[in-house]
Design a protein around this motif. Sequence first.
Motif, PDB file in Angstrom:
ATOM      1  N   GLY A  95     -12.960  46.066 -12.309  1.00 17.35           N
ATOM      2  CA  GLY A  95     -12.100  44.572 -11.929  1.00 17.35           C
ATOM      3  C   GLY A  95     -11.115  44.438 -12.727  1.00 17.35           C
ATOM      4  N   PRO A  96     -10.406  43.421 -12.974  1.00 22.76           N
ATOM      5  CA  PRO A  96      -9.135  43.104 -13.400  1.00 22.76           C
ATOM      6  C   PRO A  96      -9.241  43.495 -14.916  1.00 22.76           C
ATOM      7  N   GLY A  97      -8.257  44.273 -15.530  1.00 22.85           N
ATOM      8  CA  GLY A  97      -8.313  44.390 -16.923  1.00 22.85           C
ATOM      9  C   GLY A  97      -8.680  46.113 -17.152  1.00 22.85           C
ATOM     10  N   GLN A  98      -9.252  46.584 -16.198  1.00 26.88           N
ATOM     11  CA  GLN A  98      -9.716  47.840 -16.356  1.00 26.88           C
ATOM     12  C   GLN A  98      -8.772  48.990 -15.316  1.00 26.88           C
ATOM     13  N   LEU A  99      -8.289  49.818 -16.263  1.00 30.99           N
ATOM     14  CA  LEU A  99      -7.536  50.950 -15.303  1.00 30.99           C
ATOM     15  C   LEU A  99      -8.565  51.797 -14.613  1.00 30.99           C
ATOM     16  N   VAL A 128      -7.046  57.525 -25.769  1.00 29.82           N
ATOM     17  CA  VAL A 128      -7.535  56.444 -26.725  1.00 29.82           C
ATOM     18  C   VAL A 128      -7.356  56.801 -28.077  1.00 29.82           C
ATOM     19  N   GLY A 129      -7.528  57.982 -28.611  1.00 30.35           N
ATOM     20  CA  GLY A 129      -7.107  58.320 -29.814  1.00 30.35           C
ATOM     21  C   GLY A 129      -5.802  57.810 -30.358  1.00 30.35           C
ATOM     22  N   ASP A 130      -4.826  58.406 -29.536  1.00 27.80           N
ATOM     23  CA  ASP A 130      -3.459  57.844 -29.837  1.00 27.80           C
ATOM     24  C   ASP A 130      -3.181  56.443 -29.641  1.00 27.80           C
ATOM     25  N   ALA A 131      -3.994  55.887 -29.101  1.00 27.97           N
ATOM     26  CA  ALA A 131      -3.690  54.489 -29.196  1.00 27.97           C
ATOM     27  C   ALA A 131      -4.226  53.988 -30.346  1.00 27.97           C
ATOM     28  N   GLY A 132      -5.331  54.435 -31.069  1.00 25.77           N
ATOM     29  CA  GLY A 132      -5.633  53.957 -32.432  1.00 25.77           C
ATOM     30  C   GLY A 132      -7.156  54.227 -32.581  1.00 25.77           C
ATOM     31  N   LEU A 133      -7.662  55.080 -31.805  1.00 21.67           N
ATOM     32  CA  LEU A 133      -9.229  55.055 -31.902  1.00 21.67           C
ATOM     33  C   LEU A 133      -9.522  56.688 -32.109  1.00 21.67           C
ATOM     34  N   LEU A 176     -10.872  53.223 -17.529  1.00 21.95           N
ATOM     35  CA  LEU A 176     -10.601  52.810 -18.789  1.00 21.95           C
ATOM     36  C   LEU A 176     -10.933  51.488 -19.053  1.00 21.95           C
ATOM     37  N   ASN A 177     -11.577  50.814 -19.840  1.00 15.14           N
ATOM     38  CA  ASN A 177     -11.481  49.488 -19.988  1.00 15.14           C
ATOM     39  C   ASN A 177     -10.689  49.111 -21.044  1.00 15.14           C
ATOM     40  N   ARG A 207      -6.309  44.037 -30.614  1.00 10.66           N
ATOM     41  CA  ARG A 207      -5.000  43.562 -29.977  1.00 10.66           C
ATOM     42  C   ARG A 207      -5.282  43.691 -28.529  1.00 10.66           C
ATOM     43  N   GLU A 208      -4.317  42.929 -27.735  1.00 14.11           N
ATOM     44  CA  GLU A 208      -4.269  43.052 -26.406  1.00 14.11           C
ATOM     45  C   GLU A 208      -3.694  44.499 -25.890  1.00 14.11           C
ATOM     46  N   VAL A 209      -4.577  45.224 -25.201  1.00 18.73           N
ATOM     47  CA  VAL A 209      -3.988  46.587 -24.653  1.00 18.73           C
ATOM     48  C   VAL A 209      -3.990  46.324 -23.259  1.00 18.73           C
ATOM     49  N   THR A 210      -2.775  46.416 -22.481  1.00 17.00           N
ATOM     50  CA  THR A 210      -3.002  46.254 -21.046  1.00 17.00           C
ATOM     51  C   THR A 210      -3.178  47.641 -20.427  1.00 17.00           C
ATOM     52  N   VAL A 211      -3.127  47.288 -19.124  1.00 18.23           N
ATOM     53  CA  VAL A 211      -3.561  48.309 -18.000  1.00 18.23           C
ATOM     54  C   VAL A 211      -2.195  48.840 -18.184  1.00 18.23           C
ATOM     55  N   GLU A 212      -1.186  48.209 -18.080  1.00 17.52           N
ATOM     56  CA  GLU A 212       0.175  48.692 -17.689  1.00 17.52           C
ATOM     57  C   GLU A 212       0.713  49.689 -18.750  1.00 17.52           C
ATOM     58  N   GLU A 213       0.395  49.347 -20.200  1.00 14.74           N
ATOM     59  CA  GLU A 213       0.723  50.416 -21.065  1.00 14.74           C
ATOM     60  C   GLU A 213      -0.010  51.621 -21.275  1.00 14.74           C
ATOM     61  N   MET A 214      -1.327  51.766 -20.485  1.00  7.18           N
ATOM     62  CA  MET A 214      -1.915  52.862 -20.700  1.00  7.18           C
ATOM     63  C   MET A 214      -1.897  53.907 -19.539  1.00  7.18           C
TER      64      MET A 214
END
Length: 255
Positions: A95-99, A128-133, A176-177, A207-214
Amino acid sequence: MTAPRAPFMAPDQPIRDLGQPLEIKNLGEMDYQQAWEYQAALAAEVAAGTSPDTILVLTHPSCYTAGKRTQDSDRPTNGLPCIDVDRGGRITWHGPGQLVAYPIIKLVTPIDVVDYVRRVEEALIQVVGDAGLPQAGRIDGRSGVWLPEDHKGPARKVAALGIRVTQGVTMHGLSLNCDNSLDAYHAIVPCGIADAGVTTMSQELGREVTVEEMIEPMCAALDDAFAGRLQVAEHHLGSAPDPCAGTLKLKAPGK
């Protein structure tokens, strides 16, 4: 670190033909059934050599998809559409918000489906790690990318996988959620796993992590993993029962 098991190909070798570039197609939001038909047609073209290896990037309107190992007890109770599909695994939500990404690539021979899955997981673990996890990893017996049990709760899945290989070409893929709601998961047993949770990048990072940035980092990591530039490492978070072990295999749709 070492790979979960020795692959057929050397870890630094490609599992796709690098003689042709990997094409990326961003389809935006697309109905699940329409996307399924689109990728099936493209997979036939890739198998025939008339289209290049392609990653389809998109989102879906809210729906459930039930893989071949889905059980009746997994299914939704909230009235949302539930589509039986020809991939492995059990039930999940889109659904929306999931890449969502569907790599449609022709695998080199000998075909190693496990290595393909591990490479997709490796790409997601890096992103996911590079994004901060950086604590993200694998749980033996369960596909996808997980965050370990901690003060926030039990182990949680942030990315799911479900694939099919036909005529040597991969179909279906990963989700990817990013910043989706988790409400729809409450009406199912996600991936048949009742003893763990589901999470999002936004929830974990605060923080907001959008589909577009991933999209860009995910596609780059997948390209690197398929080419052998990104090699599979262990990332071991523990072991758990396989949710598909001992389950009945559903008849494929249309069969």
